[in-house]
Motif scaffolding. Structure first.
Motif, PDB file in Angstrom:
ATOM      1  N   SER A  81      12.794   0.828  -7.199  1.00 56.71           N
ATOM      2  CA  SER A  81      13.789   0.375  -8.176  1.00 56.71           C
ATOM      3  C   SER A  81      14.840   1.447  -8.456  1.00 56.71           C
ATOM      4  O   SER A  81      15.995   1.132  -8.729  1.00 56.71           O
ATOM      5  CB  SER A  81      13.095  -0.022  -9.482  1.00 56.71           C
ATOM      6  N   GLU A  82      14.448   2.730  -8.361  1.00 54.25           N
ATOM      7  CA  GLU A  82      15.389   3.807  -8.643  1.00 54.25           C
ATOM      8  C   GLU A  82      16.299   4.109  -7.460  1.00 54.25           C
ATOM      9  O   GLU A  82      17.487   4.389  -7.644  1.00 54.25           O
ATOM     10  CB  GLU A  82      14.623   5.072  -9.039  1.00 54.25           C
ATOM     11  N   SER A  83      15.746   4.088  -6.244  1.00 54.93           N
ATOM     12  CA  SER A  83      16.537   4.383  -5.035  1.00 54.93           C
ATOM     13  C   SER A  83      16.269   3.320  -3.981  1.00 54.93           C
ATOM     14  O   SER A  83      15.677   3.598  -2.928  1.00 54.93           O
ATOM     15  CB  SER A  83      16.182   5.774  -4.489  1.00 54.93           C
ATOM     16  N   PRO A  84      16.678   2.092  -4.255  1.00 54.20           N
ATOM     17  CA  PRO A  84      16.307   1.010  -3.329  1.00 54.20           C
ATOM     18  C   PRO A  84      16.928   1.146  -1.946  1.00 54.20           C
ATOM     19  O   PRO A  84      16.273   0.880  -0.937  1.00 54.20           O
ATOM     20  CB  PRO A  84      16.801  -0.249  -4.052  1.00 54.20           C
ATOM     21  N   ARG A  85      18.188   1.575  -1.882  1.00 55.25           N
ATOM     22  CA  ARG A  85      18.854   1.665  -0.584  1.00 55.25           C
ATOM     23  C   ARG A  85      18.227   2.753   0.296  1.00 55.25           C
ATOM     24  O   ARG A  85      17.914   2.518   1.466  1.00 55.25           O
ATOM     25  CB  ARG A  85      20.340   1.912  -0.764  1.00 55.25           C
ATOM     26  N   LEU A  86      18.045   3.930  -0.271  1.00 54.48           N
ATOM     27  CA  LEU A  86      17.450   5.018   0.499  1.00 54.48           C
ATOM     28  C   LEU A  86      16.031   4.679   0.919  1.00 54.48           C
ATOM     29  O   LEU A  86      15.597   5.017   2.025  1.00 54.48           O
ATOM     30  CB  LEU A  86      17.467   6.311  -0.320  1.00 54.48           C
ATOM     31  N   THR A  87      15.294   4.002   0.044  1.00 49.56           N
ATOM     32  CA  THR A  87      13.918   3.628   0.376  1.00 49.56           C
ATOM     33  C   THR A  87      13.888   2.657   1.544  1.00 49.56           C
ATOM     34  O   THR A  87      13.082   2.821   2.474  1.00 49.56           O
ATOM     35  CB  THR A  87      13.232   2.997  -0.850  1.00 49.56           C
ATOM     36  N   LEU A  88      14.763   1.663   1.537  1.00 48.89           N
ATOM     37  CA  LEU A  88      14.779   0.702   2.635  1.00 48.89           C
ATOM     38  C   LEU A  88      15.276   1.337   3.920  1.00 48.89           C
ATOM     39  O   LEU A  88      14.779   1.013   5.006  1.00 48.89           O
ATOM     40  CB  LEU A  88      15.638  -0.508   2.270  1.00 48.89           C
ATOM     41  N   ILE A  89      16.256   2.245   3.827  1.00 52.25           N
ATOM     42  CA  ILE A  89      16.709   2.955   5.035  1.00 52.25           C
ATOM     43  C   ILE A  89      15.555   3.754   5.636  1.00 52.25           C
ATOM     44  O   ILE A  89      15.367   3.788   6.858  1.00 52.25           O
ATOM     45  CB  ILE A  89      17.906   3.861   4.693  1.00 52.25           C
ATOM     46  N   TRP A  90      14.761   4.405   4.777  1.00 53.97           N
ATOM     47  CA  TRP A  90      13.605   5.170   5.246  1.00 53.97           C
ATOM     48  C   TRP A  90      12.565   4.258   5.890  1.00 53.97           C
ATOM     49  O   TRP A  90      12.051   4.544   6.969  1.00 53.97           O
ATOM     50  CB  TRP A  90      13.008   5.938   4.085  1.00 53.97           C
ATOM     51  N   ILE A  91      12.258   3.125   5.243  1.00 48.20           N
ATOM     52  CA  ILE A  91      11.241   2.216   5.776  1.00 48.20           C
ATOM     53  C   ILE A  91      11.697   1.625   7.106  1.00 48.20           C
ATOM     54  O   ILE A  91      10.918   1.554   8.071  1.00 48.20           O
ATOM     55  CB  ILE A  91      10.924   1.107   4.749  1.00 48.20           C
ATOM     56  N   VAL A  92      12.953   1.205   7.181  1.00 49.72           N
ATOM     57  CA  VAL A  92      13.474   0.669   8.440  1.00 49.72           C
ATOM     58  C   VAL A  92      13.419   1.727   9.530  1.00 49.72           C
ATOM     59  O   VAL A  92      13.008   1.467  10.668  1.00 49.72           O
ATOM     60  CB  VAL A  92      14.919   0.156   8.257  1.00 49.72           C
ATOM     61  N   GLY A  93      13.804   2.944   9.191  1.00 49.65           N
ATOM     62  CA  GLY A  93      13.818   4.013  10.182  1.00 49.65           C
ATOM     63  C   GLY A  93      12.445   4.325  10.735  1.00 49.65           C
ATOM     64  O   GLY A  93      12.261   4.398  11.958  1.00 49.65           O
ATOM     65  N   ILE A  94      11.459   4.469   9.868  1.00 50.46           N
ATOM     66  CA  ILE A  94      10.147   4.886  10.352  1.00 50.46           C
ATOM     67  C   ILE A  94       9.389   3.743  11.004  1.00 50.46           C
ATOM     68  O   ILE A  94       8.656   3.942  11.981  1.00 50.46           O
ATOM     69  CB  ILE A  94       9.315   5.513   9.205  1.00 50.46           C
ATOM     70  N   HIS A 110       0.793  -1.233   0.000  1.00 53.27           N
ATOM     71  CA  HIS A 110       0.000   0.000   0.000  1.00 53.27           C
ATOM     72  C   HIS A 110       0.824   1.280   0.000  1.00 53.27           C
ATOM     73  O   HIS A 110       0.296   2.341  -0.342  1.00 53.27           O
ATOM     74  CB  HIS A 110      -0.927   0.015   1.220  1.00 53.27           C
ATOM     75  N   ARG A 111       2.091   1.246   0.422  1.00 53.32           N
ATOM     76  CA  ARG A 111       2.826   2.493   0.595  1.00 53.32           C
ATOM     77  C   ARG A 111       4.147   2.543  -0.170  1.00 53.32           C
ATOM     78  O   ARG A 111       4.859   3.537  -0.074  1.00 53.32           O
ATOM     79  CB  ARG A 111       3.090   2.742   2.081  1.00 53.32           C
ATOM     80  N   SER A 112       4.478   1.499  -0.866  1.00 50.63           N
ATOM     81  CA  SER A 112       5.748   1.479  -1.594  1.00 50.63           C
ATOM     82  C   SER A 112       5.485   1.669  -3.078  1.00 50.63           C
ATOM     83  O   SER A 112       4.690   0.932  -3.678  1.00 50.63           O
ATOM     84  CB  SER A 112       6.492   0.162  -1.349  1.00 50.63           C
ATOM     85  N   ASP A 113       6.161   2.644  -3.652  1.00 52.23           N
ATOM     86  CA  ASP A 113       6.075   2.893  -5.089  1.00 52.23           C
ATOM     87  C   ASP A 113       7.140   2.048  -5.779  1.00 52.23           C
ATOM     88  O   ASP A 113       8.335   2.233  -5.526  1.00 52.23           O
ATOM     89  CB  ASP A 113       6.310   4.371  -5.371  1.00 52.23           C
ATOM     90  N   PRO A 114       6.745   1.106  -6.633  1.00 52.17           N
ATOM     91  CA  PRO A 114       7.740   0.235  -7.284  1.00 52.17           C
ATOM     92  C   PRO A 114       8.804   1.019  -8.040  1.00 52.17           C
ATOM     93  O   PRO A 114       9.960   0.608  -8.088  1.00 52.17           O
ATOM     94  CB  PRO A 114       6.888  -0.623  -8.232  1.00 52.17           C
ATOM     95  N   ARG A 115       8.429   2.161  -8.620  1.00 50.77           N
ATOM     96  CA  ARG A 115       9.421   2.942  -9.369  1.00 50.77           C
ATOM     97  C   ARG A 115      10.478   3.534  -8.442  1.00 50.77           C
ATOM     98  O   ARG A 115      11.670   3.495  -8.742  1.00 50.77           O
ATOM     99  CB  ARG A 115       8.715   4.060 -10.141  1.00 50.77           C
ATOM    100  N   ARG A 169      21.755  -6.877  -6.339  1.00 52.30           N
ATOM    101  CA  ARG A 169      22.338  -7.112  -5.017  1.00 52.30           C
ATOM    102  C   ARG A 169      22.603  -5.823  -4.246  1.00 52.30           C
ATOM    103  O   ARG A 169      23.337  -5.821  -3.263  1.00 52.30           O
ATOM    104  CB  ARG A 169      23.645  -7.899  -5.152  1.00 52.30           C
ATOM    105  N   ARG A 170      21.974  -4.735  -4.648  1.00 52.23           N
ATOM    106  CA  ARG A 170      22.242  -3.451  -3.997  1.00 52.23           C
ATOM    107  C   ARG A 170      21.634  -3.367  -2.606  1.00 52.23           C
ATOM    108  O   ARG A 170      22.064  -2.551  -1.793  1.00 52.23           O
ATOM    109  CB  ARG A 170      21.724  -2.309  -4.878  1.00 52.23           C
ATOM    110  N   THR A 171      20.613  -4.157  -2.322  1.00 51.61           N
ATOM    111  CA  THR A 171      19.981  -4.121  -0.994  1.00 51.61           C
ATOM    112  C   THR A 171      20.204  -5.422  -0.229  1.00 51.61           C
ATOM    113  O   THR A 171      19.463  -5.728   0.692  1.00 51.61           O
ATOM    114  CB  THR A 171      18.472  -3.853  -1.124  1.00 51.61           C
TER     115      THR A 171
END
Length: 556
Positions: free
Chosen positions: A156-169, A148-153, A232-234
């Motif tokens: 795929s474009e910023s996978p590391r920053l997206t996961l850091i944000w999700i883990v943080g919040i 519901h809250r993750s934009d696939p684009r 393998r970036r994440t």
């Protein structure tokens, strides 16, 4: 409310001489203490030492699981470096950035404000801090975020920053709640006229080391959201080890990754225990009532008592802080979990609600009861009976290298052991493989270290040791049970059919197969009755017990 100190302070000559005792004699303490420590040592050997040695040996082999095992020297280490292990390691460290900020900045500020706002405000704060842990359901929350809250684009474009944000919040409420609980205990020295600064610093250092260790062992987030991709970036070290070993059918590279991770975690664990020993950290029981204010504290202006000076300002700040804390927690965790808790839908074929509930909650309960009980007995042996006298806490160094080691670094060795014992796809195999909780052992040791002087000074064992320590046992069991039940890695290794699936595995199937947008499987990850049970226990513990524990360092 003030009252007389519940227990008399031990005479100085008894506190200064660990050899004198009003309880058992020194030879009896030595013998009984070492005997009581023996079960924890055997569990350490079985659950941690032998799997670590097996992992090290396997890292120099080529083992295709089915076929001939070959010795390859250091080839596996060269291979994982070529495949980007350092990138996975650095990404895992990056996942710790936001939790570190929460643990070392947000949590201590919240604790200080709550402590200054008065006893009632402090207890309300403690009760609210229990909410994120009681609602701990990372798999359900992450599946919801992915749907519901993750934009696939963006993913795929910023996978590391997206996961850091999700883990943080998504970890914000849990990290702040746990860290603020510890900081509030470190602040108890202020109300007794002491200086809590050193205890706050030691507490912050231990929390920081723990956050880094947890981040290095991250598995669930990349496994659910990205599978380690793209390119393998994440990938994190644990996910990398699983993909290199159990998916690609070669245990060598994964064992090499696990060996390096064990070495790093061992250094972190030894550093933590060494810090606790050097600073003479302990957990003291301040009785069921607050101690009277120290006569050395000067009065506040205008005749206001020192404990009430500035309280309105701190109350306003506390309300603002708690509103923010609850808002972020509700958005990131509670709303997704509540929505999942009341969802309905179909379960994957072959899975039943009753079987999922038993697989999810019964094996972790067995593991929690055994591991925490052995930890409590071992902690009493070291900190209470003190078999080596003033050097007794050095025995913690035997356990220290595995203080922060979770399921991931030893997953390959424990999987092979479960396979050899024919426990794959069975209920008994779902019991977490760690038979002694080393974090609980350290906590119990510090608590008994703080209680022992009163017993040695002539206080009754039940009044000065047993009753103050007893509530920590069920509390540690409940926390260990909840956290173990939310694991994804170990059930993924063991549960290879619908009959042994846990709720987390079923939720993973829901995500991968897109069975439904809202599915009954998510509601089973943390059923509402279980959440209410955990909430009741944790709130009661925060208000009636944890608020009476004080973390102190230095000489008494």
């Amino acid at each position: 409310m003030t009252s007389e100190q519940p227990f008399p302070a031990p005479p100085a000559h008894l506190s200064a001489d660990p050899g004198r005792s009003a309880g058992p004699s020194r030879p009896v303490r030595t013998v009984v203490g070492l005997l009581l420590l023996l079960p924890a040592l055997l569990a350490l050997l079985w659950s941690y030492v032998l799997p670590s040695v097996s992992t090290l040996v396997k890292s120099f082999q080529r083992d295709p699981l089915i076929g001939t095992v070959e010795q390859v020297g250091g080839a596996n280490y060269e291979r994982i470096l070529e495949m980007g292990f350092l990138g996975a390691f650095s990404f895992a460290l990056g996942l710790a950035l936001v939790p570190l900020l929460c643990a070392l900045l947000v949590a201590p500020l919240l604790a200080v404000v709550a402590d200054r706002a008065g006893r009632a405000a402090r207890l309300v704060t403690r009760g609210l801090l229990a909410l994120p842990l009681a609602g701990y359901a990372p798999v359900a929350v992450l599946v919801f975020w992915m749907m519901h809250r993750s934009d696939p684009r963006v993913l795929s474009e910023s996978p590391r920053l997206t996961l850091i944000w999700i883990v943080g919040i998504t970890s914000f409420g849990l990290v702040v709640g746990v860290a603020a609980t510890f900081f509030l205990s470190a602040l108890r020295g202020r109300r007794a006229g002491g200086r809590p600064g050193p205890a706050m610093l030691v507490t912050g250092a231990v929390l920081a080391l723990g956050v880094v260790a947890a981040a290095l062992q991250t598995y669930t987030v990349p496994a659910l959201l990205t599978g380690g991709g793209p390119a393998r970036r994440t990938a994190t070290p644990v996910l990398d080890a699983m993909q290199n070993s159990l998916i690609r059918m070669d245990l060598g590279p994964g064992s090499a990754i696990s060996t390096i991770l064990l070495a790093v975690l061992g250094v972190l664990g030894l550093t933590t225990v060494g810090l606790l020993l050097i600073t003479r950290a302990r957990i003291e029981w301040d009785g069921w009532r607050d101690r009277p204010a120290s006569p050395g504290i000067p009065p506040a202006p205008s005749g206001i008592p020192p404990e009430r000076a500035g309280r309105p300002l701190f109350l306003v700040l506390l309300v603002v802080a708690l509103v923010g804390f609850l808002a972020v927690t509700a958005y990131a965790v509670l709303f997704p979990w509540v929505r999942a808790a009341f969802s309905d839908g179909e379960l994957p074929m072959g899975a039943t609600s009753g079987g999922i509930f038993v697989n999810t909650w019964l094996p972790p309960l067995i593991g929690a009861v055994v591991s925490v009980t052995l930890a409590a007995v071992g902690g009493f042996a070291i900190g209470g009976l003190r078999p080596l006298g003033r050097w007794s806490e050095i025995l913690l160094l035997l356990f220290a290298p595995w203080l922060f080691v979770g399921t991931g670094p030893l997953a390959i060795a424990n999987y092979l052991r479960a396979r050899d014992l024919d426990q794959i796809d069975s209920l008994i195999g779902l019991i977490p493989p760690g038979w002694v909780s080393i974090p609980a052992l350290v906590a119990f040791t510090l608590l008994f270290r703080g209680l022992e002087p009163r017993w040695r000074a002539g206080g009754g064992f039940a009044r000065t040791v047993l009753l103050p320590a007893l509530p920590l046992l069920p509390l540690a069991v409940v926390v260990s049970w909840l956290i173990s039940a939310q694991q994804l890695l170990w059930p993924w290794l063991i549960g290879q059919g619908p009959g042994s699936w846990t709720a987390g595995l079923v939720a993973q199937q829901v995500l991968y197969r897109r069975i439904a947008t809202d599915d009954a499987a998510l509601a089973l990850v943390l059923p509402l009755p279980m959440m209410l049970l955990f909430l009741l226990v944790l709130v009661a513990a925060q208000i009636t017990y944890l608020d009476r524990l004080a973390i102190r360092v230095g000489r008494r």
